[in-house]
Motif scaffolding. Structure first.
Motif, PDB file in Angstrom:
ATOM      1  N   PRO A   1       0.151  -1.513   8.597  1.00 54.07           N
ATOM      2  CA  PRO A   1       1.495  -1.291   9.133  1.00 54.07           C
ATOM      3  C   PRO A   1       1.458  -0.534  10.456  1.00 54.07           C
ATOM      4  CG  PRO A   1       1.399  -0.666   6.822  1.00 54.07           C
ATOM      5  CD  PRO A   1      -0.008  -0.926   7.266  1.00 54.07           C
ATOM      6  N   TYR A   2       2.342  -0.929  11.337  1.00 55.95           N
ATOM      7  CA  TYR A   2       2.466  -0.253  12.624  1.00 55.95           C
ATOM      8  C   TYR A   2       3.929   0.111  12.894  1.00 55.95           C
ATOM      9  CZ  TYR A   2       2.380   0.556  17.640  1.00 55.95           C
ATOM     10  OH  TYR A   2       2.528   1.110  18.885  1.00 55.95           O
ATOM     11  N   GLU A   3       4.804  -0.874  12.805  1.00 55.78           N
ATOM     12  CA  GLU A   3       6.232  -0.678  13.017  1.00 55.78           C
ATOM     13  C   GLU A   3       6.949  -1.462  11.929  1.00 55.78           C
ATOM     14  OE1 GLU A   3       9.611   0.782  14.736  1.00 55.78           O
ATOM     15  OE2 GLU A   3       7.589   1.243  15.407  1.00 55.78           O
ATOM     16  N   GLY A   4       8.068  -0.976  11.500  1.00 54.05           N
ATOM     17  CA  GLY A   4       8.793  -1.654  10.425  1.00 54.05           C
ATOM     18  C   GLY A   4       8.337  -1.119   9.081  1.00 54.05           C
ATOM     19  N   SER A   5       7.940  -2.000   8.200  1.00 51.92           N
ATOM     20  CA  SER A   5       7.491  -1.594   6.864  1.00 51.92           C
ATOM     21  C   SER A   5       6.273  -0.678   6.954  1.00 51.92           C
ATOM     22  CB  SER A   5       7.129  -2.817   6.029  1.00 51.92           C
ATOM     23  OG  SER A   5       6.502  -2.430   4.823  1.00 51.92           O
ATOM     24  N   SER A   6       6.279   0.373   6.165  1.00 55.46           N
ATOM     25  CA  SER A   6       5.110   1.266   6.133  1.00 55.46           C
ATOM     26  C   SER A   6       4.206   0.958   4.949  1.00 55.46           C
ATOM     27  CB  SER A   6       5.568   2.726   6.067  1.00 55.46           C
ATOM     28  OG  SER A   6       6.276   2.947   4.857  1.00 55.46           O
ATOM     29  N   THR A   7       4.527  -0.099   4.197  1.00 55.69           N
ATOM     30  CA  THR A   7       3.757  -0.401   2.992  1.00 55.69           C
ATOM     31  C   THR A   7       3.137  -1.798   2.991  1.00 55.69           C
ATOM     32  OG1 THR A   7       5.711  -1.222   1.815  1.00 55.69           O
ATOM     33  CG2 THR A   7       5.199   1.134   1.595  1.00 55.69           C
ATOM     34  N   LEU A   8       3.413  -2.610   3.989  1.00 54.74           N
ATOM     35  CA  LEU A   8       2.948  -3.994   4.000  1.00 54.74           C
ATOM     36  C   LEU A   8       1.727  -4.144   4.903  1.00 54.74           C
ATOM     37  CD1 LEU A   8       3.637  -6.785   2.895  1.00 54.74           C
ATOM     38  CD2 LEU A   8       5.128  -7.105   4.872  1.00 54.74           C
ATOM     39  N   ALA A   9       0.618  -4.656   4.330  1.00 56.06           N
ATOM     40  CA  ALA A   9      -0.621  -4.872   5.078  1.00 56.06           C
ATOM     41  C   ALA A   9      -1.187  -6.233   4.697  1.00 56.06           C
ATOM     42  CB  ALA A   9      -1.619  -3.764   4.765  1.00 56.06           C
ATOM     43  N   TYR A  10      -2.109  -6.743   5.531  1.00 58.67           N
ATOM     44  CA  TYR A  10      -2.679  -8.071   5.297  1.00 58.67           C
ATOM     45  C   TYR A  10      -4.178  -8.080   5.543  1.00 58.67           C
ATOM     46  CZ  TYR A  10       2.115  -9.757   5.581  1.00 58.67           C
ATOM     47  OH  TYR A  10       3.447  -9.952   5.362  1.00 58.67           O
ATOM     48  N   GLY A  11      -4.864  -8.946   4.818  1.00 59.44           N
ATOM     49  CA  GLY A  11      -6.249  -9.310   5.077  1.00 59.44           C
ATOM     50  C   GLY A  11      -6.284 -10.822   5.204  1.00 59.44           C
TER      51      GLY A  11
ATOM     52  N   ILE B   1       0.828  -1.203   0.000  1.00 59.06           N
ATOM     53  CA  ILE B   1       0.000   0.000   0.000  1.00 59.06           C
ATOM     54  C   ILE B   1       0.865   1.257   0.000  1.00 59.06           C
ATOM     55  CG2 ILE B   1      -1.907  -1.174   1.152  1.00 59.06           C
ATOM     56  CD1 ILE B   1      -1.096   0.271   3.746  1.00 59.06           C
ATOM     57  N   GLU B   2       0.253   2.341  -0.402  1.00 58.35           N
ATOM     58  CA  GLU B   2       0.935   3.640  -0.371  1.00 58.35           C
ATOM     59  C   GLU B   2       1.183   4.033   1.087  1.00 58.35           C
ATOM     60  OE1 GLU B   2       2.216   5.561  -2.633  1.00 58.35           O
ATOM     61  OE2 GLU B   2       1.560   4.367  -4.342  1.00 58.35           O
ATOM     62  N   PRO B   3       2.409   4.402   1.425  1.00 56.57           N
ATOM     63  CA  PRO B   3       2.722   4.696   2.825  1.00 56.57           C
ATOM     64  C   PRO B   3       2.046   5.945   3.374  1.00 56.57           C
ATOM     65  CG  PRO B   3       4.607   5.156   1.425  1.00 56.57           C
ATOM     66  CD  PRO B   3       3.577   4.491   0.556  1.00 56.57           C
ATOM     67  N   THR B   4       1.577   6.817   2.518  1.00 51.20           N
ATOM     68  CA  THR B   4       0.917   8.049   2.984  1.00 51.20           C
ATOM     69  C   THR B   4      -0.604   7.934   2.985  1.00 51.20           C
ATOM     70  OG1 THR B   4       0.933   8.949   0.743  1.00 51.20           O
ATOM     71  CG2 THR B   4       2.821   9.488   2.163  1.00 51.20           C
ATOM     72  N   GLN B   5      -1.130   6.725   2.702  1.00 48.46           N
ATOM     73  CA  GLN B   5      -2.582   6.561   2.606  1.00 48.46           C
ATOM     74  C   GLN B   5      -3.108   5.462   3.528  1.00 48.46           C
ATOM     75  OE1 GLN B   5      -2.221   6.596  -1.888  1.00 48.46           O
ATOM     76  NE2 GLN B   5      -4.244   7.542  -1.623  1.00 48.46           N
TER      77      GLN B   5
ATOM     78  N   GLN C   1      -9.959   1.933  -6.811  1.00 43.42           N
ATOM     79  CA  GLN C   1      -9.612   2.415  -8.149  1.00 43.42           C
ATOM     80  C   GLN C   1      -9.462   3.939  -8.166  1.00 43.42           C
ATOM     81  OE1 GLN C   1      -8.957   0.156 -10.756  1.00 43.42           O
ATOM     82  NE2 GLN C   1      -9.004  -1.067  -8.904  1.00 43.42           N
ATOM     83  N   GLU C   2     -10.327   4.604  -7.427  1.00 41.85           N
ATOM     84  CA  GLU C   2     -10.308   6.060  -7.379  1.00 41.85           C
ATOM     85  C   GLU C   2      -9.100   6.589  -6.601  1.00 41.85           C
ATOM     86  OE1 GLU C   2     -12.633   9.247  -4.684  1.00 41.85           O
ATOM     87  OE2 GLU C   2     -13.910   7.822  -5.765  1.00 41.85           O
ATOM     88  N   ARG C   3      -8.835   6.031  -5.428  1.00 43.95           N
ATOM     89  CA  ARG C   3      -7.800   6.552  -4.524  1.00 43.95           C
ATOM     90  C   ARG C   3      -6.408   5.958  -4.789  1.00 43.95           C
ATOM     91  NH1 ARG C   3      -7.979  10.795  -2.101  1.00 43.95           N
ATOM     92  NH2 ARG C   3      -6.986   9.956  -0.269  1.00 43.95           N
ATOM     93  N   LYS C   4      -6.349   4.792  -5.422  1.00 47.40           N
ATOM     94  CA  LYS C   4      -5.087   4.141  -5.809  1.00 47.40           C
ATOM     95  C   LYS C   4      -4.108   3.974  -4.640  1.00 47.40           C
ATOM     96  CE  LYS C   4      -5.442   5.498 -10.613  1.00 47.40           C
ATOM     97  NZ  LYS C   4      -6.252   4.396 -10.944  1.00 47.40           N
ATOM     98  N   PHE C   5      -4.611   3.546  -3.499  1.00 41.69           N
ATOM     99  CA  PHE C   5      -3.750   3.340  -2.336  1.00 41.69           C
ATOM    100  C   PHE C   5      -3.199   1.924  -2.258  1.00 41.69           C
ATOM    101  CE2 PHE C   5      -8.141   2.788  -1.157  1.00 41.69           C
ATOM    102  CZ  PHE C   5      -8.160   1.584  -0.472  1.00 41.69           C
ATOM    103  N   ILE C   6      -3.733   1.013  -3.064  1.00 40.20           N
ATOM    104  CA  ILE C   6      -3.193  -0.346  -3.137  1.00 40.20           C
ATOM    105  C   ILE C   6      -2.353  -0.440  -4.399  1.00 40.20           C
ATOM    106  CG2 ILE C   6      -3.718  -2.802  -3.371  1.00 40.20           C
ATOM    107  CD1 ILE C   6      -6.278  -2.274  -1.764  1.00 40.20           C
TER     108      ILE C   6
END
Length: 109
Positions: free
Chosen positions: A42-52, A10-14, A83-88
């Motif tokens: 993300p919480y600590e470490g990578s600011s771009t890695l998330a999971y579902g 994910i985008e680190p600023t979104q 699609q609109e926000r492009k955060f993924i």
């Protein structure tokens, strides 16, 4: 039972956009037939890695679930939001099975 783990880049600023996306899936996924374990940002470490992560009975049940999700109004809205926000930037799904059960109880020493 199989577990689907979705890995997001994910985008680190979104992060707030991702959190909204996750809350929406928190309503749609259970309604459409899967047992949601949760979305993790993300919480600590990578600011771009998330999971579902969610459980589903089988790959056949997964196909039915995907069809229901595609016709779910909030599911369609959530997809349009991404699609609109492009955060993924990227996502990948892995299907796993639990192999460590039964778990051995911890021994306190």
């Amino acid at each position: 039972m199989i577990t689907c783990i979705i890995r997001y880049d994910i985008e680190p600023t979104q992060h707030e956009d991702f959190a909204k996306y996750a809350r929406n899936w928190g309503q749609s996924i259970p309604r459409c037939g899967a047992k949601l374990i949760g979305y993790f940002a993300p919480y600590e470490g990578s600011s771009t890695l998330a999971y579902g992560i969610y459980n589903i009975e089988s790959l056949a049940a997964y196909e039915q679930y995907r069809r229901r999700l595609a016709s779910d109004p909030l599911g369609r809205e959530n997809y349009a939001f991404t699609q609109e926000r492009k955060f993924i930037r990227r996502e990948e799904r892995t299907f796993t099975i639990l192999v460590s059960s039964p778990h051995t109880p911890e021994v306190n020493t």
